[in-house]
Structures are given as structure tokens and as C-alpha cells.
Design a protein around this motif. Structure first.
Motif: not given
Length: 213
Positions: A137-164
Motif C-alpha cells: 500500500h502506498v501511504l500518505s506523506k504523514n503516517t501514524r503507526y505503532y509497533i505490533s506483534n503482527s502486521g506489515g513492514a514500513l519502507y521509504k522508496k525513492s521516487i527517482y531510483d530503486d533505493r529503499i
């Protein structure tokens, strides 16, 4: 007998015998006369210091002063992430309450939340598994989240290249942009993460406190 504990651009914190307190006040008055600067004095019954920018103190009247990582109610322009951490630290240092006791008894999910803010050069993404399929899922510029025992992984992806770039690498997260009222145990919070954050700060302080006193 006066021992300087910390100094910054606008003040000095000292430890002094009560019998010598008036001498310190007189020295301060002399300093004001010689420099034409004004000073005010506050008395602490206890102080906890990581460094000159991060400390908490209890005044003799019972009120508290919090600076830096100890701030609980931050100004609006500051990152409010993990408010539970300074809350737990204050209870630990000034009330002798174990960190985990505070974490487990706290009932405001917002205080466990973190903020991910990205600029125009990055895109926030949330990867998770649903029905055996990895989804993003692509998220908005500001995201609220918490650390949980199950869920997903958060990433930042560059819009110019493949950097993650991973966010809170090694932990899974739950997105909490919309409030979902539940019993605290249903949120499935990873309390060990917040315990680790508190313990890391405590360990950096307690060795210093032994050398100060």
C-alpha cells in the motif's frame, strides 16, 4: 562544596550542601552586579540527566521539568512519537515504577504511536501478507503507526531510483491513521519494543548518575 552538574548557554545546574546554599545565592548576586545580567534560582529535589539537552527534574514543590527526550507534552511542531516512553521514564525515575508496569497499564493507544513523515523525494510504503500474497500500500506523506506483534513492514522508496529504506527494521507495524477503538490487548502492541527504547535510555543515564553522585 559546590559541584557543577551541567552548564549551557543560559544556566548552570549545581549540587550544593544546604548549609552553603546562601553562599551560592550571594555569589549569584555578585555575578549579577558585575555582569548586569539577571538570574533566577530554582531548587530541585531530584534530577535525571542524559546530557545538557536531555534531562528531567523534580522541583521541591513537586512540579516537574522535562527537556529533550524526557518531554511528555511536546510543542506542536515537534515529533510526538512514542509519548509512552517519557511517561514511563518519569514514573521509573521519580516514582520507582518498573517500565513494564507502566506500559501494560497504560490505556491510550495514541501514546504508543509513531510518526513517519516523508518529503517529496520519497514515497512511504506498507508491505504485508494477505491470503498468502505480498501486498503493498502506498501511504500518505504523514503516517501514524505503532509497533505490533503482527502486521506489515514500513519502507521509504525513492521516487527517482530503486533505493529503499526500512523503517523500524526488524519490527512489524500496524498503520493507525484512522482511530479504531478497541480494548488495549486487541491492538496487539509489541511492548518489548517500547521496553527496549526505555531501557536504552536508562542504561545511558544510570552509569552517569553514579559518577555524579
Amino acid at each position: 562544596t559546590c559541584k557543577i552538574i551541567q552548564v549551557n548557554t543560559d544556566g548552570v545546574t549545581i549540587k550544593v550542601l544546604r548549609d552553603d546554599y546562601e553562599k551560592c545565592i550571594k555569589a549569584t548576586e555578585q555575578l549579577m552586579t558585575e555582569t548586569s545580567m539577571s538570574y533566577e534560582a530554582n531548587e530541585y529535589s531530584a534530577i535525571v540527566i542524559q546530557d545538557v539537552n536531555n534531562y528531567s527534574a523534580k522541583y521541591v514543590n513537586g512540579e516537574f521539568k522535562y527537556k529533550g527526550l524526557f518531554e511528555i507534552d511536546k510543542e506542536l511542531h515537534k515529533d510526538p512519537s512514542m509519548r509512552i516512553v517519557p511517561i514511563a521514564l518519569s514514573k521509573y525515575f521519580f516514582e520507582n515504577i518498573p517500565i513494564m508496569d507502566t506500559l501494560l497499564s497504560h490505556n491510550n493507544i495514541y501514546d504508543f504511536c509513531l510518526r513517519l513523515k516523508v518529503n517529496k523525494e520519497w514515497q512511504a510504503q506498507y508491505k504485508f501478507i494477505s491470503d498468502g500474497v505480498i501486498k503493498t500500500h502506498v501511504l500518505s506523506k504523514n503516517t501514524r503507526y505503532y509497533i505490533s506483534n503482527s502486521g506489515g513492514a514500513l519502507y521509504k522508496k525513492s521516487i527517482y531510483d530503486d533505493r529503499i529504506t526500512g523503517v523500524n527494521v526488524g519490527y512489524v507495524t500496524t498503520i493507525f491513521n484512522e482511530y479504531d477503538e478497541r480494548p488495549m490487548d486487541v491492538y496487539n502492541i509489541n511492548y518489548k519494543f517500547y521496553l527496549y527504547k526505555c531501557k536504552k535510555i536508562i542504561d545511558s543515564i544510570e552509569d552517569k548518575q553514579l559518577t555524579l553522585f
